[in-house]
Design a protein around this motif. Structure first.
Motif, mmCIF file in Angstrom:
data_model
loop_
_atom_site.group_PDB
_atom_site.id
_atom_site.type_symbol
_atom_site.label_atom_id
_atom_site.label_comp_id
_atom_site.label_asym_id
_atom_site.label_seq_id
_atom_site.Cartn_x
_atom_site.Cartn_y
_atom_site.Cartn_z
ATOM 1 N N PRO B 148 0.800 -1.216 0.000
ATOM 2 C CA PRO B 148 0.000 0.000 0.000
ATOM 3 C C PRO B 148 0.846 1.286 0.000
ATOM 4 N N PHE B 149 2.133 1.176 0.175
ATOM 5 C CA PHE B 149 2.952 2.392 0.153
ATOM 6 C C PHE B 149 4.012 2.240 -0.949
ATOM 7 N N PRO B 150 4.452 3.351 -1.493
ATOM 8 C CA PRO B 150 5.443 3.263 -2.563
ATOM 9 C C PRO B 150 6.783 2.794 -2.030
ATOM 10 N N THR B 151 7.491 2.082 -2.881
ATOM 11 C CA THR B 151 8.842 1.676 -2.521
ATOM 12 C C THR B 151 9.793 2.850 -2.742
ATOM 13 N N ALA B 152 11.025 2.647 -2.410
ATOM 14 C CA ALA B 152 12.026 3.700 -2.609
ATOM 15 C C ALA B 152 12.105 4.062 -4.086
ATOM 16 N N PRO B 153 12.496 5.274 -4.413
ATOM 17 C CA PRO B 153 12.607 5.663 -5.817
ATOM 18 C C PRO B 153 13.595 4.758 -6.552
ATOM 19 N N PRO B 154 13.426 4.630 -7.869
ATOM 20 C CA PRO B 154 14.284 3.721 -8.627
ATOM 21 C C PRO B 154 15.761 4.103 -8.521
ATOM 22 N N HIS B 155 16.607 3.090 -8.533
ATOM 23 C CA HIS B 155 18.053 3.294 -8.453
ATOM 24 C C HIS B 155 18.620 3.967 -9.688
ATOM 25 N N ARG B 171 10.988 -0.368 -14.033
ATOM 26 C CA ARG B 171 9.963 -1.409 -14.193
ATOM 27 C C ARG B 171 10.585 -2.791 -14.379
ATOM 28 N N CYS B 172 11.905 -2.859 -14.269
ATOM 29 C CA CYS B 172 12.597 -4.138 -14.471
ATOM 30 C C CYS B 172 12.421 -5.015 -13.234
ATOM 31 N N ILE B 173 11.996 -6.268 -13.453
ATOM 32 C CA ILE B 173 11.832 -7.181 -12.321
ATOM 33 C C ILE B 173 13.004 -8.154 -12.215
ATOM 34 N N LEU B 174 14.051 -7.909 -13.027
ATOM 35 C CA LEU B 174 15.280 -8.716 -12.984
ATOM 36 C C LEU B 174 15.018 -10.213 -13.201
ATOM 37 N N CYS B 175 14.072 -10.494 -14.077
ATOM 38 C CA CYS B 175 13.781 -11.901 -14.362
ATOM 39 C C CYS B 175 14.900 -12.521 -15.195
ATOM 40 N N GLY B 176 15.625 -11.672 -15.956
ATOM 41 C CA GLY B 176 16.761 -12.179 -16.727
ATOM 42 C C GLY B 176 16.405 -12.721 -18.099
ATOM 43 N N SER B 192 24.213 -8.365 -19.631
ATOM 44 C CA SER B 192 24.346 -9.350 -18.548
ATOM 45 C C SER B 192 23.882 -8.712 -17.240
ATOM 46 N N PHE B 193 23.821 -9.517 -16.190
ATOM 47 C CA PHE B 193 23.529 -8.970 -14.859
ATOM 48 C C PHE B 193 24.753 -8.216 -14.356
ATOM 49 N N GLY B 194 24.527 -7.024 -13.781
ATOM 50 C CA GLY B 194 25.637 -6.273 -13.210
ATOM 51 C C GLY B 194 25.320 -5.877 -11.772
ATOM 52 N N TYR B 195 26.326 -5.533 -11.013
ATOM 53 C CA TYR B 195 26.199 -5.150 -9.598
ATOM 54 C C TYR B 195 25.613 -6.298 -8.767
ATOM 55 N N ARG B 196 25.261 -6.010 -7.527
ATOM 56 C CA ARG B 196 24.814 -7.080 -6.632
ATOM 57 C C ARG B 196 23.616 -6.646 -5.801
ATOM 58 N N GLY B 197 22.936 -7.605 -5.251
ATOM 59 C CA GLY B 197 21.872 -7.365 -4.282
ATOM 60 C C GLY B 197 20.851 -6.363 -4.783
ATOM 61 N N ALA B 198 20.515 -5.395 -3.936
ATOM 62 C CA ALA B 198 19.503 -4.414 -4.296
ATOM 63 C C ALA B 198 19.961 -3.509 -5.437
ATOM 64 N N GLU B 199 21.260 -3.503 -5.697
ATOM 65 C CA GLU B 199 21.800 -2.661 -6.774
ATOM 66 C C GLU B 199 21.752 -3.365 -8.134
ATOM 67 N N THR B 200 21.304 -4.613 -8.166
ATOM 68 C CA THR B 200 21.393 -5.397 -9.395
ATOM 69 C C THR B 200 20.738 -4.675 -10.562
ATOM 70 N N VAL B 203 23.097 -4.820 -17.412
ATOM 71 C CA VAL B 203 24.068 -3.870 -17.963
ATOM 72 C C VAL B 203 24.614 -4.338 -19.309
ATOM 73 N N ALA B 204 25.058 -3.357 -20.090
ATOM 74 C CA ALA B 204 25.731 -3.629 -21.362
ATOM 75 C C ALA B 204 27.125 -3.050 -21.279
ATOM 76 N N ALA B 205 28.112 -3.814 -21.703
ATOM 77 C CA ALA B 205 29.496 -3.336 -21.804
ATOM 78 C C ALA B 205 29.939 -2.558 -20.566
ATOM 79 N N GLY B 206 29.849 -3.173 -19.394
ATOM 80 C CA GLY B 206 30.288 -2.497 -18.180
ATOM 81 C C GLY B 206 29.425 -1.292 -17.850
ATOM 82 N N ASP B 207 28.133 -1.450 -18.023
ATOM 83 C CA ASP B 207 27.142 -0.407 -17.725
ATOM 84 C C ASP B 207 27.309 0.848 -18.570
ATOM 85 N N ARG B 208 27.292 0.649 -19.862
ATOM 86 C CA ARG B 208 27.226 1.786 -20.781
ATOM 87 C C ARG B 208 25.919 1.712 -21.554
ATOM 88 N N PRO B 209 25.528 2.798 -22.246
ATOM 89 C CA PRO B 209 24.308 2.732 -23.055
ATOM 90 C C PRO B 209 24.438 1.659 -24.137
#
Lengths: 528, 376
Positions: B148-155, B171-176, B192-200, B203-209
């Motif tokens: 019923p309450f909003p989660t933290a703003p997107p990372h 809106r990404c649910i990290l389903c992969g 691929s998946f980048g970072y860890r935990g809540a930061e997941t 990412v493309a090419a080391g988190d570039r566009p």
């Protein structure tokens, strides 16, 4: 293709020659990449450029331009010498092996290296890889065919496949990748100067009689007509007076464009039927607006011989009409009426006259297309050709010697040029260059050059240069790239304002009449 | 030999060794919901939506990655299963900007939440995937609301710098599924998946566009995305499933002959998707097939016949243009013979049209001078 696209994933070894698959057939390239990554297939790429597919390959062989017969003969030399050939296939299914064996005898790895530049040891390893596979698939494209020896190159690949018993089996085959949506269908339908539908020859009296009866005419011409590559010179000479061009843009896609433009300007009458005001349409006396694929019903045939439905999804703009309706109307007004309600009726006529299509109906391909030959209504289609025997009985080995390309580099034109397509553009660009997104990714022409050649010629990345051959010149930006190998540059042919085909050589393969787009000699100078 | 059968919801089915519970169920028309599962790729079992109850197993098991075993007894919608799925859906809904009606919760916070999403998204509309979202479908199916309450703003902020694909990390649910589509289906190996935990983050090419990575914009990831995280840039907020009519046809670029769906709205193609589960492409497309359709509705299309006079084109009626064509062709045929005329048919038009072009050339013009650009 002798085999289906899905069949690629069943191959143990895949030999890709003269095909920049990831850019020109991206979805098909996924089958190759998956076979390597997940099915353990070994990939050999033979290409003058270090194309992206080489990243997935076990081996990349880099031949000099126009040296294909030499390396293919070299592979066969090693395979025979090391006894890797399929003796029982050769005995039961083929003829001419002794002649082939005698011919390839001189193509030792060292001799092949002297022609192709492929290190002898690499050739031997590639031969062992392909020769040892239970099922080896050969994929090839215009890098093999667009040569003065195009027919020789294709026959040589067929020799190689037969030598190892790689025809008529799953995961094998000799598989040309067709570059346009319906180039297979245009050939199947008799859009060729020497055959009716299903490759029934115009010189065959029985075939002519059959068409005359079906079409209600007499006196169908019995000598083969002109291929497009002969029409252009005949127009130049004044023998060809008029042309009716449907959905093609030869004034960007033809070789030696400067000459082609002069030829077209000499026509007394040119009518062009297209969806855009193409470079060719601009030369026309009459332009007729037609519909695009999304605005009509019909069928296309893909590269694996699969006949698939095309369906109307929206109304055409203005008064544009379907191409078949325009042709039928011109015919009616010339005194030969053609009466069809819809595309389905035309297809039924085709099936009735074409044994390889006889069993195909719109109803049968409603959901999934069928591979021809499909001779009867209960025939499932033929994903793999030649499983029992070849079309003409035994497979014939052709003993073929190496012939150099028509043009060689010299002191005045010291670089080889090869041409092709890019992922983000298509053919003469009439469709893709109207997409903002695609233009964002590939906005303009360029000349791809190795770092070594750039340095040697004092060129830097991004600068505009003039590229000239004996036939013409264009300007384009320099793109220094790892894909290029010293001595050879590449230019995409999509861009009319810097048309690579002003440079290319119109020398033809004597059998297939295909021009040598893939080899010519150029020089590069600083633009004025 | 052991009997190769399992029981699902009290019905007995045979299976092939290696088949998963999900595969046996789907083959027999038993619906087990999935999110991270992508047909043709290795099952990861990460989203936990497909869990089923297996008799004598300690925990619920993911149907997508659990092989069927002889004598297994499976329940796909038992109370335990439903309870677990509800919790999974609730957590997923609460993880990001899933601002469809199912994310309502507390009416007092609804407006503040929507305004925050609007701020991130630059749009006052509900999620662009509304009506075409597998998470939303599941929320309705299992009658779940978000917290019923909003989660933290997107990372992470949205990526809109390429011309084709919007990456909305809120809106990404990290389903992969996108990672699998890229690495296992198209094998472009761009994301691929980048970072860890809540930061997941994907990412493309080391988190570039994407445009600065190995991405070739085939859009396989967009088609695989079950939610609104990956979307066609031009169709975003300009396409709703109920507004378009889909027509299955064959792509008009290269010779692979990919089967595609044209999504048409007001006589315009607004989106193209690959036709799933059918050869030759099994849903895959390339950048041209998926995104290169602007030409269809281009203002440059020819809309009327044209006749050249004094070097310039003028508009003409069909009757006039056809009469002129026929007059010229007839005269030239009469004066110089049939072989003075050449016809180029086309590798771009249909079989039926090629057939008529050669029939016209041969039967009406009486020449075999017909060819097309197979060689060019």
């Amino acid at each position: 293709m002798t085999n289906s696209i899905a069949d690629i994933e069943k191959a143990e070894v895949i030999l890709v020659a003269g095909s920049n698959t990831t850019e020109n057939h991206p979805v098909l390239s996924s089958f190759v990449k998956r076979a390597v990554k997940f099915k353990g297939a070994k990939l050999i790429v033979v290409d003058p450029r270090q194309i992206k597919l080489t990243r997935h390959a076990n081996m990349w062989l880099r031949p000099n331009l126009g040296s294909d017969v030499a390396w293919i003969n070299g592979l066969m030399h090693v395979i025979i010498k090391e006894d890797l050939h399929d003796q029982s296939f050769i005995e039961n299914r083929t003829t001419g092996f002794e002649e082939l064996k005698a011919m390839v005898d001189k193509f030792s790895p060292d001799y092949v290296e002297s022609i192709t530049g492929i290190p002898a040891q690499q050739l031997i390893e590639a031969a062992r890889l392909y020769g040892s596979a239970k099922a080896g698939s050969i994929l090839y494209c215009m890098g093999i065919t667009q040569h003065t020896t195009g027919t020789d190159n294709v026959k040589s690949l067929a020799n190689l496949a037969m030598l190892c018993g790689n025809l008529g089996i799953e995961g094998g085959g000799v598989n040309p990748l067709r570059g346009q949506n319906n180039v297979q269908g245009a050939c199947d339908m008799g859009g060729l100067p020497n055959v009716y539908t299903g490759y029934q020859k115009v010189t065959d009296e029985a075939a002519r009689a059959k068409m005359e009866k079906a079409w209600g005419v007499s006196g169908l011409p019995d000598k083969p007509g002109l291929p497009v590559t002969h029409m252009v010179p005949k127009a130049y000479d004044g023998e060809l007076k008029a042309m009716y061009i449907i959905g093609e843009n030869p004034l960007v896609s033809d070789p030696d464009l400067n000459h082609a433009e002069k030829s077209f300007s000499r026509l007394e009458f040119l009518v062009v039927q297209d969806i855009f005001m193409t470079e060719t349409a601009q030369q026309a006396d009459v332009v007729l607006p037609s519909t695009c694929f999304a605005e009509k019903n019909g069928t296309f045939v893909n590269t694996e011989r699969r006949v698939q439905r095309v369906r109307k999804a929206l109304e055409p703009p203005g008064s544009a009409r379907e191409d078949w309706r325009i042709t039928a109307e011109i015919s009616r007004r010339m005194g030969y009426p053609m009466r069809y309600e819809n595309a389905r009726e035309i297809f039924e006529e085709i099936a009735g006259l074409t044994p390889s299509y006889a069993g195909i109906t719109y109803d049968r391909i409603e959901k999934v297309g069928i591979h021809w030959p499909c001779p009867t209504p209960d025939h499932p289609g033929t994903p793999v050709l030649h499983t029992q025997q070849f079309t003409h009985g035994k497979g014939v080995f052709h003993a073929i010697d190496y012939i150099p390309p028509a043009e060689r580099v010299d002191t005045e034109y010291p670089l080889y040029l090869t041409t092709g397509r890019l992922l983000y553009q298509f053919h003469t660009g009439t469709m893709t260059r109207r997409s903002e997104g695609l233009n964002d990714r590939a906005p303009e022409s360029f000349v791809e050059i190795s770092a070594g050649d750039a340095e040697k010629n004092g060129l830097i990345d991004g600068q505009t240069v003039r590229i000239a051959s004996r036939r013409g010149e264009i300007e384009a930006r320099v793109k220094v790239s790892d894909q290029a190998v010293d001595g050879t540059v590449f230019i995409p042919f999509h861009f009319a304002e810097a048309a690579a085909n002003r440079l290319t050589n119109a020398a033809l393969d004597p059998v297939a009449n295909i021009p040598e787009f893939k080899v010519c000699a150029v020089k590069i100078e600083q633009a004025a | 030999m052991t009997d190769q059968t399992i029981t699902i919801n009290d019905q007995t089915f045979s299976f092939e060794p290696g088949e998963t519970i999900l595969e046996v169920a789907r083959r027999n028309d038993i619906d087990i919901p999935t999110l991270c599962y992508l047909k043709g790729a290795t099952p990861t079992g990460s989203c936990r939506i497909c869990v089923v109850e297996v008799k004598n197993a300690r925990n619920l098991l993911p149907a997508c990655s659990t092989p069927a075993e002889p004598g297994m007894v499976v329940y796909t919608e038992s109370p335990k299963v439903v309870e677990s799925r509800k919790m999974t859906i609730k957590l997923l809904l609460s993880s990001g900007n899933h601002n469809c009606a199912v994310r309502s919760g507390d009416p007092d916070n609804w407006t503040a939440y929507q305004l925050r999403v609007q701020d991130y998204d630059n749009s006052g509309d509900l999620c662009p995937a509304w009506g075409d979202c597998e998470l939303q479908n599941l929320a309705f199916r299992y009658q779940v609301c978000g917290e019923p309450f909003p989660t933290a703003p997107p990372h992470y902020s949205m990526e809109t710098v390429n011309p084709f694909i919007v990456r909305d990390f809120s809106r990404c649910i990290l389903c992969g599924r996108c990672v699998q589509a890229c690495n296992e289906i198209q094998v472009n190996n761009a994301i691929s998946f980048g970072y860890r935990g809540a930061e997941t983050k994907i990412v493309a090419a080391g988190d570039r566009p994407l445009r600065d990575s190995d991405c070739v914009f085939c859009g396989e990831c967009v088609q695989a995305c079950p939610v609104g995280a990956l979307f066609e840039k031009n169709a975003r907020y300009d396409w709703r499933p109920w507004e378009v009519k889909k027509t299955r046809t064959t792509c008009s670029y290269c010779g692979v002959g990919c089967q595609l769906e044209l999504h048409v709205k007001n006589n315009e193609v607004v989106k193209i998707t690959g036709a799933e589960d059918t050869p030759p492409n099994f849903g895959s497309l390339c950048v041209k097939g998926r995104f290169g359709f602007d030409f269809i509705n281009s203002g440059d299309r020819l809309t009327t016949p044209l006749i050249k006079e004094d070097g310039k084109f003028r508009k003409a009626s069909w009757n006039e243009a056809l009469n002129l064509t026929v007059k010229w062709l007839s005269e030239i045929k009469e004066t110089h013979g049939p072989d003075s005329i050449g016809v180029l048919s086309s590798a771009r038009v249909t079989n039926e049209e090629n057939y008529l072009a050669q029939k016209f050339t041969r039967a009406a013009l009486k020449t075999n001078n017909v060819d097309h650009c197979a060689r060019l």
